[in-house]
Motif scaffolding. Structure first.
Motif, PDB file in Angstrom:
ATOM      1  N   PRO A   1     112.352  82.078  37.976  1.00 22.35           N
ATOM      2  CA  PRO A   1     111.509  81.759  39.133  1.00 22.35           C
ATOM      3  C   PRO A   1     110.721  80.455  38.998  1.00 22.35           C
ATOM      4  O   PRO A   1     110.411  79.819  40.011  1.00 22.35           O
ATOM      5  N   ALA A   2     110.418  80.045  37.771  1.00 21.41           N
ATOM      6  CA  ALA A   2     109.679  78.798  37.585  1.00 21.41           C
ATOM      7  C   ALA A   2     110.436  77.593  38.124  1.00 21.41           C
ATOM      8  O   ALA A   2     109.843  76.558  38.433  1.00 21.41           O
ATOM      9  N   TYR A   3     111.772  77.734  38.242  1.00 20.19           N
ATOM     10  CA  TYR A   3     112.611  76.611  38.664  1.00 20.19           C
ATOM     11  C   TYR A   3     113.181  76.799  40.067  1.00 20.19           C
ATOM     12  O   TYR A   3     114.049  76.024  40.485  1.00 20.19           O
ATOM     13  N   ASP A   4     112.708  77.794  40.794  1.00 20.30           N
ATOM     14  CA  ASP A   4     113.259  78.076  42.122  1.00 20.30           C
ATOM     15  C   ASP A   4     113.253  76.838  43.018  1.00 20.30           C
ATOM     16  O   ASP A   4     114.267  76.490  43.630  1.00 20.30           O
ATOM     17  N   ALA A   5     112.111  76.188  43.120  1.00 20.89           N
ATOM     18  CA  ALA A   5     111.998  75.057  44.038  1.00 20.89           C
ATOM     19  C   ALA A   5     112.877  73.896  43.610  1.00 20.89           C
ATOM     20  O   ALA A   5     113.499  73.224  44.447  1.00 20.89           O
ATOM     21  N   GLN A   6     112.957  73.643  42.297  1.00 23.83           N
ATOM     22  CA  GLN A   6     113.724  72.497  41.806  1.00 23.83           C
ATOM     23  C   GLN A   6     115.230  72.680  41.975  1.00 23.83           C
ATOM     24  O   GLN A   6     115.955  71.718  42.224  1.00 23.83           O
ATOM     25  N   PHE A   7     115.695  73.920  41.838  1.00 22.30           N
ATOM     26  CA  PHE A   7     117.137  74.160  41.923  1.00 22.30           C
ATOM     27  C   PHE A   7     117.596  74.567  43.323  1.00 22.30           C
ATOM     28  O   PHE A   7     118.802  74.637  43.572  1.00 22.30           O
ATOM     29  N   ASP A   8     116.668  74.814  44.221  1.00 26.46           N
ATOM     30  CA  ASP A   8     117.058  75.319  45.535  1.00 26.46           C
ATOM     31  C   ASP A   8     117.978  74.339  46.266  1.00 26.46           C
ATOM     32  O   ASP A   8     118.876  74.750  46.996  1.00 26.46           O
ATOM     33  N   GLY A   9     117.776  73.061  46.044  1.00 24.78           N
ATOM     34  CA  GLY A   9     118.583  72.056  46.708  1.00 24.78           C
ATOM     35  C   GLY A   9     120.026  72.025  46.271  1.00 24.78           C
ATOM     36  O   GLY A   9     120.863  71.361  46.910  1.00 24.78           O
ATOM     37  N   PHE A  10     120.354  72.706  45.167  1.00 22.60           N
ATOM     38  CA  PHE A  10     121.744  72.791  44.717  1.00 22.60           C
ATOM     39  C   PHE A  10     122.587  73.691  45.621  1.00 22.60           C
ATOM     40  O   PHE A  10     123.810  73.629  45.585  1.00 22.60           O
ATOM     41  N   ALA A  11     121.924  74.532  46.405  1.00 19.94           N
ATOM     42  CA  ALA A  11     122.626  75.565  47.180  1.00 19.94           C
ATOM     43  C   ALA A  11     122.971  75.083  48.581  1.00 19.94           C
ATOM     44  O   ALA A  11     122.417  74.092  49.084  1.00 19.94           O
ATOM     45  N   ALA A  12     123.878  75.799  49.222  1.00 19.27           N
ATOM     46  CA  ALA A  12     124.166  75.553  50.635  1.00 19.27           C
ATOM     47  C   ALA A  12     122.904  75.807  51.455  1.00 19.27           C
ATOM     48  O   ALA A  12     122.071  76.655  51.105  1.00 19.27           O
ATOM     49  N   THR A  13     122.759  75.086  52.539  1.00 19.20           N
ATOM     50  CA  THR A  13     121.506  75.145  53.303  1.00 19.20           C
ATOM     51  C   THR A  13     121.187  76.547  53.805  1.00 19.20           C
ATOM     52  O   THR A  13     120.016  76.919  53.892  1.00 19.20           O
ATOM     53  N   HIS A  14     122.207  77.344  54.122  1.00 15.52           N
ATOM     54  CA  HIS A  14     121.938  78.647  54.732  1.00 15.52           C
ATOM     55  C   HIS A  14     121.397  79.674  53.743  1.00 15.52           C
ATOM     56  O   HIS A  14     120.945  80.746  54.171  1.00 15.52           O
ATOM     57  N   VAL A  15     121.395  79.387  52.430  1.00 13.76           N
ATOM     58  CA  VAL A  15     120.844  80.343  51.461  1.00 13.76           C
ATOM     59  C   VAL A  15     119.610  79.793  50.740  1.00 13.76           C
ATOM     60  O   VAL A  15     119.049  80.479  49.883  1.00 13.76           O
ATOM     61  N   ARG A  16     119.184  78.608  51.092  1.00 10.49           N
ATOM     62  CA  ARG A  16     118.005  78.046  50.440  1.00 10.49           C
ATOM     63  C   ARG A  16     116.755  78.830  50.826  1.00 10.49           C
ATOM     64  O   ARG A  16     116.630  79.339  51.944  1.00 10.49           O
ATOM     65  N   GLY A  17     115.853  78.964  49.862  1.00 11.32           N
ATOM     66  CA  GLY A  17     114.625  79.721  50.094  1.00 11.32           C
ATOM     67  C   GLY A  17     114.796  81.215  49.942  1.00 11.32           C
ATOM     68  O   GLY A  17     113.837  81.971  50.120  1.00 11.32           O
ATOM     69  N   ASN A  18     116.001  81.648  49.583  1.00 10.34           N
ATOM     70  CA  ASN A  18     116.295  83.072  49.425  1.00 10.34           C
ATOM     71  C   ASN A  18     117.020  83.255  48.087  1.00 10.34           C
ATOM     72  O   ASN A  18     118.248  83.175  48.032  1.00 10.34           O
ATOM     73  N   PRO A  19     116.285  83.479  46.990  1.00 10.45           N
ATOM     74  CA  PRO A  19     116.914  83.519  45.664  1.00 10.45           C
ATOM     75  C   PRO A  19     118.053  84.529  45.549  1.00 10.45           C
ATOM     76  O   PRO A  19     119.055  84.251  44.884  1.00 10.45           O
ATOM     77  N   LYS A  20     117.925  85.682  46.179  1.00 10.40           N
ATOM     78  CA  LYS A  20     118.983  86.689  46.078  1.00 10.40           C
ATOM     79  C   LYS A  20     120.255  86.204  46.781  1.00 10.40           C
ATOM     80  O   LYS A  20     121.361  86.266  46.218  1.00 10.40           O
ATOM     81  N   ALA A  21     120.110  85.698  47.986  1.00 11.03           N
ATOM     82  CA  ALA A  21     121.277  85.193  48.722  1.00 11.03           C
ATOM     83  C   ALA A  21     121.860  83.966  48.019  1.00 11.03           C
ATOM     84  O   ALA A  21     123.081  83.782  47.986  1.00 11.03           O
ATOM     85  N   ARG A  22     120.996  83.150  47.465  1.00 11.57           N
ATOM     86  CA  ARG A  22     121.449  81.959  46.749  1.00 11.57           C
ATOM     87  C   ARG A  22     122.298  82.335  45.545  1.00 11.57           C
ATOM     88  O   ARG A  22     123.356  81.731  45.299  1.00 11.57           O
ATOM     89  N   GLN A  23     121.852  83.341  44.791  1.00 15.52           N
ATOM     90  CA  GLN A  23     122.622  83.770  43.622  1.00 15.52           C
ATOM     91  C   GLN A  23     123.969  84.355  44.051  1.00 15.52           C
ATOM     92  O   GLN A  23     125.015  84.058  43.443  1.00 15.52           O
ATOM     93  N   GLU A  24     123.978  85.185  45.093  1.00 15.58           N
ATOM     94  CA  GLU A  24     125.231  85.779  45.564  1.00 15.58           C
ATOM     95  C   GLU A  24     126.203  84.693  46.012  1.00 15.58           C
ATOM     96  O   GLU A  24     127.407  84.764  45.741  1.00 15.58           O
ATOM     97  N   TRP A  25     125.678  83.673  46.694  1.00 14.65           N
ATOM     98  CA  TRP A  25     126.520  82.549  47.115  1.00 14.65           C
ATOM     99  C   TRP A  25     127.095  81.827  45.902  1.00 14.65           C
ATOM    100  O   TRP A  25     128.289  81.502  45.875  1.00 14.65           O
ATOM    101  N   ALA A  26     126.260  81.594  44.884  1.00 15.03           N
ATOM    102  CA  ALA A  26     126.713  80.879  43.692  1.00 15.03           C
ATOM    103  C   ALA A  26     127.799  81.653  42.957  1.00 15.03           C
ATOM    104  O   ALA A  26     128.800  81.074  42.511  1.00 15.03           O
ATOM    105  N   VAL A  27     127.614  82.949  42.811  1.00 16.04           N
ATOM    106  CA  VAL A  27     128.621  83.782  42.145  1.00 16.04           C
ATOM    107  C   VAL A  27     129.948  83.685  42.872  1.00 16.04           C
ATOM    108  O   VAL A  27     131.013  83.526  42.260  1.00 16.04           O
ATOM    109  N   GLU A  28     129.914  83.784  44.202  1.00 16.94           N
ATOM    110  CA  GLU A  28     131.141  83.701  44.980  1.00 16.94           C
ATOM    111  C   GLU A  28     131.794  82.330  44.841  1.00 16.94           C
ATOM    112  O   GLU A  28     133.029  82.218  44.755  1.00 16.94           O
ATOM    113  N   GLN A  29     130.981  81.282  44.802  1.00 19.00           N
ATOM    114  CA  GLN A  29     131.512  79.933  44.628  1.00 19.00           C
ATOM    115  C   GLN A  29     132.277  79.795  43.306  1.00 19.00           C
ATOM    116  O   GLN A  29     133.380  79.243  43.273  1.00 19.00           O
ATOM    117  N   VAL A  30     131.704  80.301  42.232  1.00 12.96           N
ATOM    118  CA  VAL A  30     132.367  80.163  40.939  1.00 12.96           C
ATOM    119  C   VAL A  30     133.652  81.001  40.911  1.00 12.96           C
ATOM    120  O   VAL A  30     134.672  80.572  40.356  1.00 12.96           O
TER     121      VAL A  30
END
Length: 352
Positions: free
Chosen positions: A91-120
């Protein structure tokens, strides 16, 4: 022994909005003009490479590889460095890494992680369709804020962090197994997997998963003051990707490994263009030949001082000079006296 393939170049540091860095055909032409034979392709720039389309369409993959082949270029690996980072974010890095994600999951750590897993996971399928056997990524990190042993860490914190990291990555590794592709984790400060010990922790937590492997980049070990040559002696069987990147470490009476919060030009440890740093690439390429590494030598250009296009132009001939065409016979074969078991027994003094 096997001859390493190359030279190749990682495209991530060169992509941009201006030609020739804004389309895959144009940047492939540019790379080929410099003498590169391969490109490592980031999957976080859809304008360059459409990961979802590649995972779904063999035609798209065949068209892409065919277009590149006409230019004398092959894809060495796909990269999900940015998406892999998002598989595990403290969580300490949420803001710094949020920009790595697709725009529709930014600001939502759970959705962001699910998106990242699917991407890999998509990258595993796309790699298979492209005929690739290795993939480059980051592990992400849950324990990194606690890397220094002060304040004292609660008992079991590190073990629990690696257990959770393995829990997140094991289903992804299973997809890579299904597709016959290895993940090479780039061992990198800021990731929970940043040296040999942390890789071993993770490997054990995954049940020694066959697809959990290493992207070897000696520059990160120079900055950590880790023996990057001995590392190859220990872990060569798990090295599946290779970033050719230089670095230097110049400690002073004022600053050392941790860098004193200084910028890249001032800190003692800094990345340099090939040949401008302290890495002993002659020994690295010798060990790669010795240990039968059959992947690609891929320039990752990062330098605090030199212009990237100059670094890229210098990189191809530098790598080409260091690639060892391995011998097909022993140097003393001219003195071979043949095989004779009776003679061997006599030489040992055990014959009749």
């Amino acid at each position: 022994m096997k001859t390493i393939k190359g030279p190749a170049i990682f495209l991530a540091q060169f992509l941009g909005s201006e030609a020739p860095f804004n389309s895959l055909p144009a940047i492939a032409d540019w790379a080929a003009s410099l003498g590169y034979k391969g490109i490592q392709v980031p999957t976080s720039a859809p304008a360059i490479f459409d990961l979802e389309k590649a995972a779904a369409s063999q035609d798209y993959c065949d068209e892409t590889t065919g277009m590149l082949a006409e230019k004398g270029i092959a894809i060495t690996e796909l990269s999900t460095h940015l998406q892999g980072q998002l598989v595990a974010v403290h969580p300490a890095y949420d803001a710094q890494f949020d920009g790595f994600a697709a725009t529709h999951v930014r600001g939502n750590p759970k959705a962001r992680q699910e998106w990242a897993v699917e991407q890999v996971k998509l990258a595993a399928v796309a790699s298979r369709r492209l005929g690739l056997t290795a993939h480059a990524s980051f592990s992400g990190a849950l324990a990194w804020p606690y890397f220094y042993a002060w304040p004292q860490r609660p008992a079991g914190l590190v073990e629990d962090a690696f257990a959770e990291l393995a829990r997140r990555w094991t289903p992804i590794l299973d997809v890579f197994e299904e597709n016959g592709v290895d993940i090479g984790y780039e061992l990198h400060p800021g990731e929970d997997l940043h040296d040999g010990v942390t890789f071993e922790r993770f490997l054990e937590a995954t049940g020694n998963h066959a697809r959990a492997n290493i992207l070897y980049d000696p520059s990160h070990f120079v900055l950590q003051q880790l023996d990057y040559l001995a590392f190859l002696d220990i872990y060569h069987a798990r090295v599946k990707c290779f970033h050719v990147k230089d670095a230097e470490f110049r400690p002073s009476g004022r600053s050392g490994v941790y860098g004193g919060y200084q910028g890249w030009t001032e800190r003692p440890g800094r990345f340099r263009s090939l040949g401008d740093g302290q890495v002993d690439f002659a020994q690295i390429f010798s060990k790669m030949a010795q240990y039968d590494f059959d992947g690609w030598a891929v320039l990752e250009w990062e330098c605090a001082l030199k212009h990237p296009e100059v670094g890229a132009a210098e990189g191809a001939p530098f790598i080409d000079r260091h690639i060892i065409r391995v011998t097909e016979k022993a140097f003393d074969d001219f003195a071979d006296t043949g095989s004779d078991r009776t003679l061997n027994a006599r030489l040992m003094g055990i014959g009749d």
